[in-house]
Design an enzyme around this catalytic site. Structure first.
Site, PDB file in Angstrom:
ATOM      1  N   ASP A  26      33.878  19.842  18.972  1.00  0.00           N
ATOM      2  CA  ASP A  26      32.365  19.890  18.576  1.00  0.00           C
ATOM      3  C   ASP A  26      31.804  18.535  17.929  1.00  0.00           C
ATOM      4  O   ASP A  26      32.653  17.773  17.497  1.00  0.00           O
ATOM      5  CB  ASP A  26      32.581  20.896  17.236  1.00  0.00           C
ATOM      6  CG  ASP A  26      31.098  21.316  16.876  1.00  0.00           C
ATOM      7  OD1 ASP A  26      29.966  21.337  17.950  1.00  0.00           O
ATOM      8  OD2 ASP A  26      30.762  21.947  15.904  1.00  0.00           O
ATOM      9  N   ASN A  74      26.754  29.645  23.687  1.00  0.00           N
ATOM     10  CA  ASN A  74      26.143  28.667  24.010  1.00  0.00           C
ATOM     11  C   ASN A  74      24.985  28.574  25.293  1.00  0.00           C
ATOM     12  O   ASN A  74      24.157  27.988  25.377  1.00  0.00           O
ATOM     13  CB  ASN A  74      26.992  27.402  24.695  1.00  0.00           C
ATOM     14  CG  ASN A  74      28.081  26.803  23.325  1.00  0.00           C
ATOM     15  OD1 ASN A  74      28.991  26.531  23.749  1.00  0.00           O
ATOM     16  ND2 ASN A  74      27.482  26.789  22.446  1.00  0.00           N
TER      17      ASN A  74
HETATM   18  C1  IPE Z   1      31.624  26.010  19.455  1.00  0.00           C
HETATM   19  O1  IPE Z   1      30.638  24.913  18.922  1.00  0.00           O
HETATM   20  C2  IPE Z   1      31.884  25.914  20.955  1.00  0.00           C
HETATM   21  C3  IPE Z   1      32.311  24.643  21.585  1.00  0.00           C
HETATM   22  C4  IPE Z   1      32.556  23.719  21.017  1.00  0.00           C
HETATM   23  C5  IPE Z   1      32.199  24.754  22.786  1.00  0.00           C
HETATM   24  P1  IPE Z   1      29.227  25.420  18.615  1.00  0.00           P
HETATM   25  O2  IPE Z   1      28.456  24.062  18.067  1.00  0.00           O
HETATM   26  O3  IPE Z   1      28.696  26.144  19.738  1.00  0.00           O
HETATM   27  O4  IPE Z   1      29.488  26.151  17.228  1.00  0.00           O
HETATM   28  P2  IPE Z   1      28.319  26.448  15.960  1.00  0.00           P
HETATM   29  O5  IPE Z   1      27.014  26.935  16.693  1.00  0.00           O
HETATM   30  O6  IPE Z   1      28.219  25.217  15.415  1.00  0.00           O
HETATM   31  O7  IPE Z   1      29.107  27.636  15.224  1.00  0.00           O
HETATM   32  C1  IPE Z   2      30.231  20.748  21.329  1.00  0.00           C
HETATM   33  O1  IPE Z   2      29.176  19.716  20.886  1.00  0.00           O
HETATM   34  C2  IPE Z   2      29.967  20.935  22.737  1.00  0.00           C
HETATM   35  C3  IPE Z   2      29.386  22.300  23.150  1.00  0.00           C
HETATM   36  C4  IPE Z   2      29.262  23.134  22.203  1.00  0.00           C
HETATM   37  C5  IPE Z   2      29.174  22.630  24.474  1.00  0.00           C
HETATM   38  P1  IPE Z   2      27.643  20.348  20.398  1.00  0.00           P
HETATM   39  O2  IPE Z   2      26.841  20.390  21.492  1.00  0.00           O
HETATM   40  O3  IPE Z   2      27.937  21.712  19.679  1.00  0.00           O
HETATM   41  O4  IPE Z   2      27.221  19.184  19.456  1.00  0.00           O
HETATM   42  P2  IPE Z   2      26.642  19.406  17.972  1.00  0.00           P
HETATM   43  O5  IPE Z   2      27.285  20.152  17.214  1.00  0.00           O
HETATM   44  O6  IPE Z   2      25.366  19.884  18.107  1.00  0.00           O
HETATM   45  O7  IPE Z   2      26.755  18.129  17.312  1.00  0.00           O
HETATM   46 MG    MG Z   3      28.202  22.206  17.694  1.00  0.00          MG
END
Ligand code: IPE
Ligand code: IPE
Ligand code: MG
Length: 247
Positions: A26, A74
């Site tokens: 993340d 997502n």
């Molecule tokens: C979890 O991260 C999913 C992945 C890392 C693929 P998200 O960024 O989607 O989760 P939330 O929305 O912060 O809970």
């Molecule tokens: C994790 O990074 C990757 C996926 C969830 C696909 P994020 O895209 O959630 O990055 P932040 O949390 O917005 O920084």
């Molecule tokens: Mg994230």
């Protein structure tokens, strides 16, 4: 160094390496934001983090490494970002499968392989799995279109089908009946679960498998994560006392 020469990280106990490490990768978007770049640049930069972490897993001799690349939630992101993530993951697989194969890494996907995942992405997944299915050195499970509740719902659906077909006695629906119908029933439970970017939540990751996992949260944003952060997390894991309800 050749791919088979490995140095076990200093300061860690080789006798207490977690069998299964899960990582919630993340912070890609925030990493890009901090640099005034589009979110996609953050996802792209996450590739180097992932592959250095895989090397770290091999250094440690991990049996299973499960990384979360795309969650069932997502899909709620803007279509442009979703499209990018589909193509990016497909492309990444195609470009890096040789390298994983050479390192004797078995690639496996964890998630719902159905719409709305594009067909061409699924076929790349199946390809990578087939090419590496004979490897046992380390299994890299890529959680893609993965959600813990969906996995449990799918397992329960199979339980229902087996009951209806007379293959399963409803009185025998126990934990094992569910565990054996998860996406990858042969994988050991998660011992160590790492989440980058400072968020301290599970967000619907391996709900069943992480029931007794040790959690390590790091503020490092995913694109900056390297094997040394994995080793630090394993160090923290080794300093903990796991009790599993016992005394
Ligand atoms: C979890 O991260 C999913 C992945 C890392 C693929 P998200 O960024 O989607 O989760 P939330 O929305 O912060 O809970
Ligand atoms: C994790 O990074 C990757 C996926 C969830 C696909 P994020 O895209 O959630 O990055 P932040 O949390 O917005 O920084
Ligand atoms: Mg994230």
């Amino acid at each position: 160094m050749s791919v088979s020469e490995r140095v076990f990280p200093e300061g860690l106990d080789p006798g207490r390496v977690p069998a299964h490490v899960g990582i919630i990768m993340d912070g890609n978007g925030r990493w890009a934001n901090q640099r005034g770049q589009p979110r996609k640049a953050g996802h792209a930069a996450g590739e180097a983090a992932l592959f250095d972490t895989v090397e770290g897993g091999l250094d440690l001799g991990l049996q299973f490494l499960t990384v979360w690349a795309f969650s069932t939630d997502n899909w709620k992101r803007p279509p442009d970002e979703v499209r990018f993530l589909m193509e990016f993951n497909r492309d990444l697989l195609r470009r890096r499968v040789d390298e994983l194969d050479e390192r004797q890494v078995r690639i496996r996907f964890l998630g719902r392989r159905a719409r709305p995942v594009p067909r061409r992405v699924i076929s790349e997944i199946v390809d990578a799995e087939q090419r590496t299915e004979h490897h046992r050195r380390m299994t890299l499970q890529i959680a893609f279109n993965y959600g813990g509740r969906s996995e449990l719902a799918d397992a329960v659906q199979r339980v229902g089908e087996d009951v209806a077909a007379g293959r399963l006695d409803p009185k025998k629906i126990d934990e094992e009946a569910i565990a054996s119908r998860l996406y990858r029933p042969d994988a050991p439970d998660v011992d160590l679960l790492i989440r980058s970017s400072g968020e301290q939540r599970l967000s619907n990751f391996l709900l069943w498998e992480a029931a007794y996992a040790e959690f390590v949260f790091t503020d490092v944003l995913w694109p900056d994560f390297r094997r040394k952060h994995l080793f630090e997390a394993v160090g923290a894991f080794q300093r903990r006392e796991r009790r599993f309800g016992k005394l």
